[in-house]
Design an enzyme around this catalytic site. Structure first.
Site, PDB file in Angstrom:
ATOM      1  N   HIS A   1       5.117  25.452  -4.249  1.00  0.00           N
ATOM      2  CA  HIS A   1       4.198  24.314  -4.389  1.00  0.00           C
ATOM      3  C   HIS A   1       4.794  23.251  -5.310  1.00  0.00           C
ATOM      4  CE1 HIS A   1       1.281  26.935  -2.542  1.00  0.00           C
ATOM      5  NE2 HIS A   1       0.337  26.016  -2.635  1.00  0.00           N
TER       6      HIS A   1
ATOM      7  N   LYS B   1      -3.183   7.175   1.566  1.00  0.00           N
ATOM      8  CA  LYS B   1      -2.907   7.335   2.995  1.00  0.00           C
ATOM      9  C   LYS B   1      -1.992   8.550   3.187  1.00  0.00           C
ATOM     10  CE  LYS B   1      -2.286   4.456   7.063  1.00  0.00           C
ATOM     11  NZ  LYS B   1      -3.485   4.936   7.734  1.00  0.00           N
TER      12      LYS B   1
ATOM     13  N   ARG C   1       0.840  -1.208   0.000  1.00  0.00           N
ATOM     14  CA  ARG C   1       0.000   0.000   0.000  1.00  0.00           C
ATOM     15  C   ARG C   1       0.871   1.252   0.000  1.00  0.00           C
ATOM     16  NH1 ARG C   1      -4.410   0.766   4.711  1.00  0.00           N
ATOM     17  NH2 ARG C   1      -2.552   1.071   5.966  1.00  0.00           N
TER      18      ARG C   1
HETATM   19  N1  PMP Z   1      -9.783   4.456   7.157  1.00  0.00           N
HETATM   20  C1  PMP Z   1      -9.128   5.496   7.702  1.00  0.00           C
HETATM   21  C2  PMP Z   1      -9.557   6.884   7.377  1.00  0.00           C
HETATM   22  C3  PMP Z   1      -8.042   5.274   8.570  1.00  0.00           C
HETATM   23  O1  PMP Z   1      -7.362   6.306   9.113  1.00  0.00           O
HETATM   24  C4  PMP Z   1      -7.675   3.938   8.879  1.00  0.00           C
HETATM   25  C5  PMP Z   1      -6.549   3.665   9.840  1.00  0.00           C
HETATM   26  N2  PMP Z   1      -5.310   4.020   9.320  1.00  0.00           N
HETATM   27  C6  PMP Z   1      -8.392   2.887   8.285  1.00  0.00           C
HETATM   28  C7  PMP Z   1      -9.446   3.181   7.429  1.00  0.00           C
HETATM   29  C8  PMP Z   1      -8.028   1.440   8.554  1.00  0.00           C
HETATM   30  O2  PMP Z   1      -6.854   1.084   7.867  1.00  0.00           O
HETATM   31  P1  PMP Z   1      -5.904  -0.061   8.434  1.00  0.00           P
HETATM   32  O3  PMP Z   1      -6.756  -1.253   8.666  1.00  0.00           O
HETATM   33  O4  PMP Z   1      -4.906  -0.267   7.353  1.00  0.00           O
HETATM   34  O5  PMP Z   1      -5.297   0.463   9.686  1.00  0.00           O
END
Ligand code: PMP
Length: 283
Positions: free
Chosen positions: A102, A146, A51
């Site tokens: 930027h 992320k 990821r």
């Molecule tokens: N959605 C959001 C917005 C999050 O912040 C998280 C946690 N990081 C998750 C879902 C769950 O992701 P994971 O199972 O990879 O921690």
């Protein structure tokens, strides 16, 4: 003493520092990963690295370090800190530049920071439950990335705390996306539902593990859009994430979900999830 990794060195966390001109600070031009380590073994390491690589590729951040090097640094951070169970944060920004702009320079060296904290509550057999509220999703349309641009999520968690609940679920145009820090599942008539990955949600690693469990246990499930009415009428409601594992929501906007206790399917799936953690511990 907490040991972290910054750029090329392991350092004491209190001595680690980065430039105020770092693009992560100036623009939120950065991504992150959160790993759980049980008994010092990193859970689903490859899934997290995959990821991370997808996110780096999306942002066009090129980091001069291989997957196996990142993995061994993560393991070393884990070993250098004494806690058996840890939550490890890895942050990569596009780096610091001399002039604020930027548009990034092509040769900027990304900043890599990894730090570890004690995992305060390890997923266990206790019947912990949580409460949540629902709010509209004000985030950008790339919430599958992320990114450390977490301002909306920060405001949501503040709001949840002010209202005396544990999590805030979001809905966009009437359809549930996810929690401020979690993915969402609901159960209706013995079938589990979760929003599909194209619903502007983070592809949670815990979500992935739970879907694997559904396959293994041959449970009835579907990835489908969930509207607000369906959510409130569900028999069970769960959230998942790396730091908490899987937890049942028993109250949403003060409405009791199901009979207000952890549901049967939840308990069944949680057992299987705990088994996966146990297996990870002895790797
Ligand atoms: N959605 C959001 C917005 C999050 O912040 C998280 C946690 N990081 C998750 C879902 C769950 O992701 P994971 O199972 O990879 O921690």
């Amino acid at each position: 003493m907490t040991v972290c990794y910054l750029n090329d060195d392991f350092v004491e966390l209190s001595k680690a520092s980065i430039s105020p001109l770092d693009r992560g600070f100036l623009f939120g031009d950065s991504v992150y990963e959160v790993f759980a380590a049980y008994n010092k073994n990193l859970f689903r390491l490859d899934d997290h690295i995959n990821r991370l690589n997808k996110n780096l590729e999306f942002l066009g951040i090129k980091i001069n370090i291989s997957d196996s090097q990142i993995k061994s640094i993560l393991k070393e951070v884990c070993l250098k800190n004494f806690e058996e169970n840890q939550i490890i944060y890895l942050q990569i920004s596009r780096g610091a530049e001399e002039i604020r702009n930027h548009i990034p320079k092509k040769d900027t060296k990304p900043t890599l920071f990894i730090c570890s904290f004690e995992m305060k509550s390890v997923p266990n057999k206790n019947n912990d439950t949580i409460k949540a509220i629902l709010s509209s999703d004000i985030r950008w349309k790339k919430s599958s990335i992320k990114s450390t641009s977490l301002l909306a999520n920060v405001l949501y968690k503040i709001k949840a705390e002010e209202e005396g609940v544990d999590e805030l679920l979001m809905s966009d145009a009437g359809y549930i996306t996810e929690g401020a820090v979690s993915n969402v599942f609901c159960v209706k008539e013995n079938k589990v539902y979760t929003p599909p990955l194209d619903a502007n949600i983070l592809p949670g690693i815990t979500r992935k593990v739970i879907l694997e469990i559904f396959e293994e246990l041959k449970l009835n499930f579907e990835e489908k859009k969930i509207d607000e009415e369906f959510l409130f009428e569900s028999d069970e409601l769960w959230i998942t994430n790396t730091t908490k594992g899987i937890l049942p929501i028993v109250e949403l906007n003060e409405k009791i979900i199901g009979d207000g206790t952890p549901g049967e399917l939840y308990q069944y799936v949680k057992q299987a999830f705990l088994k996966k953690i146990e297996d990870c511990k002895v790797l």
